[in-house]
Design an enzyme around this catalytic site. Structure first.
Site, PDB file in Angstrom:
ATOM      1  N   ASN A 147       0.816  -1.221   0.000  1.00  0.00           N
ATOM      2  CA  ASN A 147       0.000   0.000   0.000  1.00  0.00           C
ATOM      3  C   ASN A 147       0.849   1.270   0.000  1.00  0.00           C
ATOM      4  O   ASN A 147       0.350   2.347   0.336  1.00  0.00           O
ATOM      5  CB  ASN A 147      -1.016  -0.013   1.157  1.00  0.00           C
ATOM      6  CG  ASN A 147      -0.350  -0.211   2.510  1.00  0.00           C
ATOM      7  OD1 ASN A 147       0.868  -0.110   2.623  1.00  0.00           O
ATOM      8  ND2 ASN A 147      -1.148  -0.485   3.524  1.00  0.00           N
ATOM      9  N   ARG A 285       3.355   7.294  11.463  1.00  0.00           N
ATOM     10  CA  ARG A 285       2.790   6.836  12.734  1.00  0.00           C
ATOM     11  C   ARG A 285       2.662   8.046  13.655  1.00  0.00           C
ATOM     12  O   ARG A 285       3.554   8.906  13.699  1.00  0.00           O
ATOM     13  CB  ARG A 285       3.687   5.770  13.397  1.00  0.00           C
ATOM     14  CG  ARG A 285       3.616   4.399  12.747  1.00  0.00           C
ATOM     15  CD  ARG A 285       2.227   3.743  12.849  1.00  0.00           C
ATOM     16  NE  ARG A 285       2.171   2.436  12.195  1.00  0.00           N
ATOM     17  CZ  ARG A 285       1.687   2.212  10.959  1.00  0.00           C
ATOM     18  NH1 ARG A 285       1.214   3.214  10.237  1.00  0.00           N
ATOM     19  NH2 ARG A 285       1.665   0.987  10.466  1.00  0.00           N
ATOM     20  N   GLN A 314      -5.428   3.707  18.270  1.00  0.00           N
ATOM     21  CA  GLN A 314      -6.396   3.562  17.193  1.00  0.00           C
ATOM     22  C   GLN A 314      -7.400   2.477  17.552  1.00  0.00           C
ATOM     23  O   GLN A 314      -6.964   1.365  17.811  1.00  0.00           O
ATOM     24  CB  GLN A 314      -5.691   3.246  15.875  1.00  0.00           C
ATOM     25  CG  GLN A 314      -4.886   4.428  15.378  1.00  0.00           C
ATOM     26  CD  GLN A 314      -4.379   4.276  13.957  1.00  0.00           C
ATOM     27  OE1 GLN A 314      -3.934   5.221  13.376  1.00  0.00           O
ATOM     28  NE2 GLN A 314      -4.447   3.090  13.391  1.00  0.00           N
ATOM     29  N   HIS A 333      -7.476   6.351   9.852  1.00  0.00           N
ATOM     30  CA  HIS A 333      -6.342   5.660   9.215  1.00  0.00           C
ATOM     31  C   HIS A 333      -6.833   4.881   7.983  1.00  0.00           C
ATOM     32  O   HIS A 333      -7.154   3.700   8.067  1.00  0.00           O
ATOM     33  CB  HIS A 333      -5.715   4.707  10.236  1.00  0.00           C
ATOM     34  CG  HIS A 333      -4.358   4.207   9.846  1.00  0.00           C
ATOM     35  ND1 HIS A 333      -3.510   3.583  10.719  1.00  0.00           N
ATOM     36  CD2 HIS A 333      -3.688   4.239   8.673  1.00  0.00           C
ATOM     37  CE1 HIS A 333      -2.399   3.235  10.100  1.00  0.00           C
ATOM     38  NE2 HIS A 333      -2.491   3.625   8.846  1.00  0.00           N
TER      39      HIS A 333
END
Ligand code: NDP
Length: 394
Positions: A147, A285, A314, A333
């Protein structure tokens, strides 16, 4: 037979499967550096489907159950009463996506005596206590490159959105206004600005390449310099460290992994040394920046904008300051989990499982920890002591 526990994000609120906006996705067959896209023996899904939520099951159920393995899929991951924690007791493999991370702390690894393999369906394995994994002799693997381009596109989008003041302008339109002056008072052209990336790995370089046609002055820092041809081709200025870069640019985009060298890198001091009105985009991050320092800098105007898609923890609490801070363009995210990315990392997860279950070696570039040490991509991108990063909660 193995027990595989897969932690995925919840299904869409309107139900599963969703009504898709498009009938398919382009086929991507290779990555810019020549690495091949995942090569599983087969997949049991149609690329473009939602695979990353609980009902999507990363397309793994038929493959695993036909071979006699057990697959448990859950989104319930927090606390001692969670399904994840209960299932860990006899799990051989845990699969998790960074978007909805199954934090595999030292304590949790201790509660999972059979655990041999942690797969990150995506990139970034800081949700696993890598030191504890090394100590246990576990393998940690991720689907390197799956990704990276997805994230690069998101970062470029957010750079433009912040600098051009897109979100507030859109809000004026939605609210029935035509407030040109309010929209443009804080909108700028990116052209001519100095834009830098922290780390020129797979994502960082893709961001630089995508920004080059905007006629900006490009900067980067990394532990290793890029080849001279790449520096010349893109007109790059190299900085020996993040501090030197941050002082020189108008826009910083962060693309290094979270590990002890990068944790808390953008603190109050460093943000204070940037030009007034700088922009930070962080799709790497959250813990690489100091959350409160960013919020304070947005309020004071030291930062003209902050965007990205990574938070800690998260999911973040409803009162997380970045939800409401001024001039923020945060998304959940999502950058690395478009259906296009899902098709690649679901196939890569299956490739890793096929190799693991057949006792074949896992591709070196997918390895983060193996054989009692950092390995493969992990050996270059991470450092020892990674388990101390706060990305791994108890
Ligand atoms: P790569 O491994 O290709 O690149 C990471 C780069 O960071 C490497 O060039 C590495 O250097 C460099 N680096 C490591 N430590 C430092 C440091 N202290 N200072 C400067 N550079 C450093 O990874 P990707 O580009 O594919 O991904 C980067 C990160 O992006 C991931 O670790 C993950 O945290 C995040 N990510 C976020 C996603 C999202 O959905 N938001 C999805 C995918 C990734 P070298 O190898 O030369 O030593």
């Amino acid at each position: 037979m193995a027990k595989i526990v897969c932690v995925l994000y919840p299904d869409p609120v309107d139900g599963f499967p969703p009504k898709y906006a498009r009938d398919g996705i382009p086929a991507v067959t290779g990555y810019p550096d020549g690495q091949t896209t995942p090569t599983p023996e087969a997949v049991d899904f149609t690329p473009g489907e939602l695979l990353g939520s609980v009902s999507g099951e990363l397309g793994l159920r038929t493959f695993l159950e036909e071979r006699g393995h057990t697959l448990v899929v859950t989104s319930d991951k927090e606390g001692p009463d969670s399904e994840l924690e209960r299932e860990l007791a006899d799990a051989d493999v845990v699969i998790s996506q960074p978007f909805w991370p199954a934090y595999l702390s030292k304590a949790r690894i201790a509660k999972a005596p059979n655990l041999k393999l942690a797969i990150t369906a995506g990139i970034g394995s800081d949700h696993v206590d890598l030191d504890a994994a090394i100590e246990r002799g576990m393998t940690v693997a991720e689907v390197t490159y799956s990704n990276s381009i997805s994230v690069a596109e998101h970062a470029v989008m957010q750079i433009l959105a912040l600098v051009r003041n897109y979100l507030p302008s859109h809000q004026w339109a939605r609210d029935g206004g035509w407030n040109i002056a309010d929209c443009v008072a804080n909108a700028y052209d990116l052209e001519g600005m100095n834009v830098g990336v922290i780390a020129a790995g797979r994502i960082g370089v893709a961001v630089l390449r995508r920004l080059a046609p905007f006629d900006v002055k490009l900067h980067y820092t990394d532990k290793r310099r890029l080849p001279r041809e790449t520096e010349e081709e893109l007109g790059l200025t190299y900085h020996p460290d993040a501090r030197a870069l941050a002082r020189a640019v108008d826009v910083v985009s962060i693309h290094c992994p979270l590990h002890p060298e990068t944790e808390g890198l953008f603190d109050e001091k460093l943000i204070g040394e940037m030009k007034r009105g700088s922009y930070i985009i962080n799709t790497a991050r959250a813990q690489i920046v100091d959350q409160d320092a960013v919020t304070a800098a947005l309020k004071s105007g030291q930062l003209a904008g902050y965007a990205g898609d990574v938070w800690y923890p998260q999911p973040p609490p409803a009162d997380h300051p970045w939800r409401t801070a001024p001039h923020n363009g945060m998304t959940p995210h999502v950058s690395g989990t478009t259906p296009s990315a899902q098709a690649r990392y679901a196939a890569g997860t299956r490739e890793i499982l096929e190799d693991y279950l057949a006792q074949r070696p896992i591709r070196d570039e997918y390895l983060i920890v193996d054989g009692g040490s950092l390995a493969g991509t992990g050996a270059t991108s991470y450092t020892a002591g990674t388990g101390t990063a706060p990305g791994v909660s108890a």
